[in-house]
Design a protein around this motif. Structure first.
Motif, PDB file in Angstrom:
ATOM      1  N   CYS A  11       0.832  -1.213   0.000  1.00  0.00           N
ATOM      2  CA  CYS A  11       0.000   0.000   0.000  1.00  0.00           C
ATOM      3  C   CYS A  11       0.863   1.258   0.000  1.00  0.00           C
ATOM      4  O   CYS A  11       0.623   2.198  -0.769  1.00  0.00           O
ATOM      5  N   ILE A  12       1.873   1.304   0.870  1.00  0.00           N
ATOM      6  CA  ILE A  12       2.672   2.524   0.992  1.00  0.00           C
ATOM      7  C   ILE A  12       3.608   2.685  -0.195  1.00  0.00           C
ATOM      8  O   ILE A  12       3.883   3.808  -0.655  1.00  0.00           O
ATOM      9  N   TRP A  13       4.095   1.585  -0.773  1.00  0.00           N
ATOM     10  CA  TRP A  13       4.947   1.691  -1.960  1.00  0.00           C
ATOM     11  C   TRP A  13       4.137   2.141  -3.174  1.00  0.00           C
ATOM     12  O   TRP A  13       4.643   2.881  -4.020  1.00  0.00           O
ATOM     13  N   LEU A  14       2.886   1.713  -3.265  1.00  0.00           N
ATOM     14  CA  LEU A  14       2.027   2.191  -4.351  1.00  0.00           C
ATOM     15  C   LEU A  14       1.873   3.706  -4.273  1.00  0.00           C
ATOM     16  O   LEU A  14       1.918   4.398  -5.298  1.00  0.00           O
ATOM     17  N   TRP A  15       1.706   4.222  -3.069  1.00  0.00           N
ATOM     18  CA  TRP A  15       1.599   5.671  -2.874  1.00  0.00           C
ATOM     19  C   TRP A  15       2.881   6.368  -3.301  1.00  0.00           C
ATOM     20  O   TRP A  15       2.842   7.411  -3.972  1.00  0.00           O
ATOM     21  N   CYS A  16       4.025   5.804  -2.929  1.00  0.00           N
ATOM     22  CA  CYS A  16       5.313   6.411  -3.295  1.00  0.00           C
ATOM     23  C   CYS A  16       5.517   6.403  -4.804  1.00  0.00           C
ATOM     24  O   CYS A  16       6.008   7.391  -5.376  1.00  0.00           O
ATOM     25  N   VAL A  17       5.141   5.314  -5.474  1.00  0.00           N
ATOM     26  CA  VAL A  17       5.251   5.260  -6.933  1.00  0.00           C
ATOM     27  C   VAL A  17       4.381   6.340  -7.570  1.00  0.00           C
ATOM     28  O   VAL A  17       4.766   6.980  -8.553  1.00  0.00           O
ATOM     29  N   GLY A  18       3.200   6.554  -6.990  1.00  0.00           N
ATOM     30  CA  GLY A  18       2.315   7.577  -7.514  1.00  0.00           C
ATOM     31  C   GLY A  18       2.893   8.973  -7.423  1.00  0.00           C
ATOM     32  O   GLY A  18       2.518   9.855  -8.214  1.00  0.00           O
ATOM     33  N   LEU A  19       3.788   9.208  -6.467  1.00  0.00           N
ATOM     34  CA  LEU A  19       4.382  10.529  -6.310  1.00  0.00           C
ATOM     35  C   LEU A  19       5.490  10.803  -7.319  1.00  0.00           C
ATOM     36  O   LEU A  19       5.863  11.964  -7.536  1.00  0.00           O
ATOM     37  N   LEU A  20       6.021   9.758  -7.947  1.00  0.00           N
ATOM     38  CA  LEU A  20       7.119   9.937  -8.890  1.00  0.00           C
ATOM     39  C   LEU A  20       6.624  10.558 -10.195  1.00  0.00           C
ATOM     40  O   LEU A  20       5.470  10.371 -10.579  1.00  0.00           O
ATOM     41  N   PRO A  21       7.487  11.306 -10.887  1.00  0.00           N
ATOM     42  CA  PRO A  21       7.128  11.787 -12.235  1.00  0.00           C
ATOM     43  C   PRO A  21       7.017  10.593 -13.172  1.00  0.00           C
ATOM     44  O   PRO A  21       7.920   9.751 -13.224  1.00  0.00           O
ATOM     45  N   ARG A  22       5.895  10.508 -13.901  1.00  0.00           N
ATOM     46  CA  ARG A  22       5.637   9.296 -14.693  1.00  0.00           C
ATOM     47  C   ARG A  22       5.193   9.637 -16.112  1.00  0.00           C
ATOM     48  O   ARG A  22       4.037   9.354 -16.497  1.00  0.00           O
ATOM     49  N   PRO A  23       6.036  10.208 -16.937  1.00  0.00           N
ATOM     50  CA  PRO A  23       5.629  10.413 -18.340  1.00  0.00           C
ATOM     51  C   PRO A  23       5.496   9.064 -19.039  1.00  0.00           C
ATOM     52  O   PRO A  23       6.357   8.193 -18.888  1.00  0.00           O
ATOM     53  N   GLU A  31      14.879  13.725 -12.297  1.00  0.00           N
ATOM     54  CA  GLU A  31      14.148  14.646 -11.443  1.00  0.00           C
ATOM     55  C   GLU A  31      14.699  14.651 -10.020  1.00  0.00           C
ATOM     56  O   GLU A  31      14.808  13.592  -9.392  1.00  0.00           O
ATOM     57  N   PRO A  32      15.035  15.824  -9.459  1.00  0.00           N
ATOM     58  CA  PRO A  32      15.497  15.877  -8.068  1.00  0.00           C
ATOM     59  C   PRO A  32      14.447  15.376  -7.079  1.00  0.00           C
ATOM     60  O   PRO A  32      14.790  14.816  -6.040  1.00  0.00           O
ATOM     61  N   PHE A  33      13.151  15.550  -7.413  1.00  0.00           N
ATOM     62  CA  PHE A  33      12.096  15.125  -6.494  1.00  0.00           C
ATOM     63  C   PHE A  33      12.086  13.606  -6.320  1.00  0.00           C
ATOM     64  O   PHE A  33      11.601  13.096  -5.310  1.00  0.00           O
ATOM     65  N   SER A  34      12.639  12.878  -7.296  1.00  0.00           N
ATOM     66  CA  SER A  34      12.690  11.420  -7.175  1.00  0.00           C
ATOM     67  C   SER A  34      13.523  11.003  -5.976  1.00  0.00           C
ATOM     68  O   SER A  34      13.210  10.012  -5.303  1.00  0.00           O
ATOM     69  N   ARG A  35      14.589  11.758  -5.684  1.00  0.00           N
ATOM     70  CA  ARG A  35      15.418  11.430  -4.517  1.00  0.00           C
ATOM     71  C   ARG A  35      14.655  11.683  -3.222  1.00  0.00           C
ATOM     72  O   ARG A  35      14.824  10.972  -2.242  1.00  0.00           O
ATOM     73  N   VAL A  36      13.809  12.708  -3.239  1.00  0.00           N
ATOM     74  CA  VAL A  36      12.958  12.965  -2.072  1.00  0.00           C
ATOM     75  C   VAL A  36      11.992  11.808  -1.855  1.00  0.00           C
ATOM     76  O   VAL A  36      11.801  11.333  -0.722  1.00  0.00           O
ATOM     77  N   VAL A  37      11.383  11.334  -2.938  1.00  0.00           N
ATOM     78  CA  VAL A  37      10.440  10.216  -2.837  1.00  0.00           C
ATOM     79  C   VAL A  37      11.161   8.951  -2.377  1.00  0.00           C
ATOM     80  O   VAL A  37      10.617   8.174  -1.572  1.00  0.00           O
ATOM     81  N   LEU A  38      12.382   8.740  -2.856  1.00  0.00           N
ATOM     82  CA  LEU A  38      13.151   7.572  -2.434  1.00  0.00           C
ATOM     83  C   LEU A  38      13.429   7.616  -0.929  1.00  0.00           C
ATOM     84  O   LEU A  38      13.241   6.615  -0.219  1.00  0.00           O
ATOM     85  N   GLY A  39      13.842   8.775  -0.439  1.00  0.00           N
ATOM     86  CA  GLY A  39      14.062   8.911   1.000  1.00  0.00           C
ATOM     87  C   GLY A  39      12.776   8.722   1.779  1.00  0.00           C
ATOM     88  O   GLY A  39      12.770   8.094   2.853  1.00  0.00           O
ATOM     89  N   LEU A  40      11.683   9.234   1.240  1.00  0.00           N
ATOM     90  CA  LEU A  40      10.383   9.071   1.892  1.00  0.00           C
ATOM     91  C   LEU A  40       9.988   7.597   1.914  1.00  0.00           C
ATOM     92  O   LEU A  40       9.470   7.096   2.938  1.00  0.00           O
ATOM     93  N   ALA A  41      10.227   6.880   0.814  1.00  0.00           N
ATOM     94  CA  ALA A  41       9.883   5.457   0.754  1.00  0.00           C
ATOM     95  C   ALA A  41      10.665   4.657   1.791  1.00  0.00           C
ATOM     96  O   ALA A  41      10.119   3.751   2.440  1.00  0.00           O
TER      97      ALA A  41
END
Length: 424
Positions: A221-233, A254-264
């Motif tokens: 559940c939480i990994w699905l949420w994290c994937v949703g936060l990533l930029p996904r063209p 994307e720099p935000f991907s590193r933020v999402v990785l740390g959050l995950a």
């Protein structure tokens, strides 16, 4: 708790009104900060260099806007009305929710609330539930107003709101919506909360450590949420292989991907810790996680299906993360109700907007929030009505799939109607 209840009710309501007004002022400040184009409106934020200095009382919630009306020649007529109304209505809503949830025990079915005295344990639970709902109202307020202004819901609102909901559901499971459970010896247990298994008993499959199945469900559940936060063209014009290359390159760049990785990583550690602790804390956390996944997942499906049927983006991804945030504190069962209740709030606005301006794009986030607020206020009656539906257990996903299929048909009809009136 007895000391708190000993305070006269008018004084408690006045305190909640002041607190709500302050939260409204914070919301006005946050909206200014998170907009694409700053309006320099909140007296709590930065001031535009062309504006005169503030006076001592200008930063006071509600009252300060009467003094700030002097800036009308610089800002335009009525500039102060919306922020003033936000602070006033937020204060009134905080007081009204306190009266309804604590004084009237409005989250429970009326016959049950009248039979049970307000003992310290129940009073504590009611206050925790109220606190969770006030927190949710604050985040929904900011998300709704930004969505109205910009037709976007920033991650800076939904990510902190989701994390706060997960933390609160884990530490104080009693803050979740109540689930009135009949006792074998007669009477009712009012201290149970809405769980992922409600209205059924908690199954062994969802037991905490050392049961790996429940941990896998929580992490999924939480990994699905994290994937949703990533930029996904996702552009399949040149084939699936090329589309995957573009996707991975964009995520890596994307720099935000590193933020999402740390959050995950952080949330994975948190979920695993809750799994080890077990007990009511794990039940609250897993219920919040499933609420997050179901709430966000439903809107995500609608976004994908609607985009295919209508030939353009049907819903913004901010609506996905918004209902995911809401799901952490109201549960997956409530998300189903909210999902099908929200269109009734948006139908009138959408039809009027199309008739008056021929504009068929509406902001959907505020209607999700209005449906959530309605569900909270009438939770006792709604849950009493919905119990037979959720007791069918495994048939619930089938009902959801049927509703999604019907939605495809309705979207196709709507597209045809728009084409007929627009002459296309």
């Amino acid at each position: 708790m007895n000391a708190l209840l000993a305070i006269p009710l008018p004084l408690r309501l006045a305190t909640l009104f002041v607190l709500g007004a302050i939260v409204g002022a914070v919301a006005n400040w946050a909206i200014d900060r998170l907009r694409w184009e700053p309006r320099w409106l909140s007296p709590w934020g930065s001031r535009h260099p062309d504006l005169p200095p503030l006076r001592p009382g200008d930063r006071l919630p509600i009252w300060g806007w009467f003094g700030l009306r002097r800036e009308t020649p610089l800002r335009g007529a009525g500039f102060w009305l919306r922020p003033f109304t936000v602070e006033l209505l937020t204060g009134a809503l905080f007081a009204a929710l306190y009266w309804w949830e604590v004084e009237r025990q409005g989250l429970y079915r009326p016959p049950l609330a009248a039979l049970v005295p307000l003992n310290p344990q129940l009073a504590a639970q009611l206050h925790w539930q109220l606190g969770a709902h006030l927190l949710l109202v604050a985040f929904m307020l900011v998300a709704s107003l930004i969505d109205i202004d910009e037709k976007i819901i920033p991650d800076a609102v939904t990510i902190p709101g989701t994390l706060a909901g997960l933390l609160l559901a884990t530490c104080v499971p009693a803050c979740l919506l109540p689930d009135v459970v009949p006792l074998h010896g007669g009477g009712f247990d009012l201290h149970e909360f809405l769980k992922v298994s409600s209205p059924r008993i908690w199954p062994a499959m969802l037991a905490p450590y050392p049961n790996l199945v429940s941990l896998g469900i929580g992490l999924a559940c939480i990994w699905l949420w994290c994937v949703g936060l990533l930029p996904r063209p996702w552009r399949t014009r040149h084939g699936l292989g090329r589309a995957m290359q573009i996707l991975l390159a964009r995520i890596a760049r994307e720099p935000f991907s590193r933020v999402v990785l740390g959050l995950a990583i952080a949330v994975t550690i948190g979920v695993t810790a809750g799994w080890f602790v077990g007990g009511k804390h794990w039940e609250g956390l897993l219920s919040a996680l499933v609420g997050l996944a179901v709430g966000g997942g439903m809107v995500w499906c609608v976004r994908v299906i609607g985009t295919r049927v209508l030939g353009r983006e049907a819903m913004g991804f901010g609506d996905v993360t918004l209902l995911a945030m809401i799901g952490t504190l109201v549960g997956w069962q409530s998300c189903l109700v909210i999902f099908f209740l929200a269109p009734f709030f948006g139908l009138l606005v959408g039809v009027l907007q199309w008739l008056l301006r021929r504009e068929n794009e509406i902001y959907y986030g505020p209607f999700l929030c209005l449906a959530t607020l309605a569900l909270i206020v009438w939770w006792g009656s709604i849950w009493d009505w919905a119990l037979p539906l959720f007791e069918i257990g495994g048939l619930v996903p089938m009902v959801v799939l049927i509703c999604l299929a019907l939605m495809v048909v309705l979207l196709a009809i709507w597209r045809w109607i728009l084409g007929q009136f627009s002459g296309r």
